[in-house]
Design a protein around this motif. Structure first.
Motif, mmCIF file in Angstrom:
data_model
loop_
_atom_site.group_PDB
_atom_site.id
_atom_site.type_symbol
_atom_site.label_atom_id
_atom_site.label_comp_id
_atom_site.label_asym_id
_atom_site.label_seq_id
_atom_site.Cartn_x
_atom_site.Cartn_y
_atom_site.Cartn_z
ATOM 1 N N ALA A 11 41.902 39.835 41.635
ATOM 2 C CA ALA A 11 40.752 40.176 40.800
ATOM 3 C C ALA A 11 40.525 41.688 40.782
ATOM 4 O O ALA A 11 40.265 42.276 39.736
ATOM 5 C CB ALA A 11 39.509 39.452 41.303
ATOM 6 N N ILE A 12 40.636 42.317 41.937
ATOM 7 C CA ILE A 12 40.464 43.768 42.003
ATOM 8 C C ILE A 12 41.573 44.461 41.222
ATOM 9 O O ILE A 12 41.327 45.416 40.483
ATOM 10 C CB ILE A 12 40.441 44.252 43.470
ATOM 11 N N ALA A 13 42.801 43.981 41.355
ATOM 12 C CA ALA A 13 43.950 44.604 40.680
ATOM 13 C C ALA A 13 43.821 44.576 39.161
ATOM 14 O O ALA A 13 44.363 45.444 38.482
ATOM 15 C CB ALA A 13 45.240 43.915 41.110
ATOM 16 N N ARG A 14 43.074 43.620 38.633
ATOM 17 C CA ARG A 14 42.899 43.545 37.178
ATOM 18 C C ARG A 14 42.105 44.730 36.639
ATOM 19 O O ARG A 14 42.286 45.139 35.511
ATOM 20 C CB ARG A 14 42.217 42.236 36.786
ATOM 21 N N TRP A 15 41.206 45.297 37.440
ATOM 22 C CA TRP A 15 40.397 46.416 36.952
ATOM 23 C C TRP A 15 40.600 47.702 37.731
ATOM 24 O O TRP A 15 40.119 48.754 37.336
ATOM 25 C CB TRP A 15 38.910 46.057 36.909
#
Length: 87
Positions: A16-20
């Motif tokens: 989830a963090i890697a997406r943004w």
């Protein structure tokens, strides 16, 4: 760079963090009691002043356990456990 405590490790969270966030994510274990949590930002800044953690590049590939008086760590390519006093 985002620094997460090991208790927050979850592949779904990292995804989830890697997406943004395109930067690096580093995991530390902070062995602090609940009434010591307010000390975490200062403790993290202190650790980042130590030679093995001064630069983002030098932090990569390390696994660290931090307590108020010391940090223990090893590297992905160096299984030796190092210990350094802090403060």
């Amino acid at each position: 760079m985002i620094v997460l405590d090991e208790h927050l490790y979850d592949a779904r969270l990292e995804d989830a963090i890697a997406r943004w966030y395109p930067g690096k994510i580093i995991y530390f274990c902070f062995a602090l009691s609940l009434n010591q949590v307010d000390e975490l930002p200062d403790l993290l800044r202190t650790v980042f002043k130590l030679e093995p953690f001064k630069t983002q590049n030098s932090r990569m590939g390390k696994v660290a356990r931090v307590i108020k008086a010391a940090v223990q760590f090893y590297g992905v390519h160096d299984p030796t456990i190092y210990s350094m006093k802090i403060r």
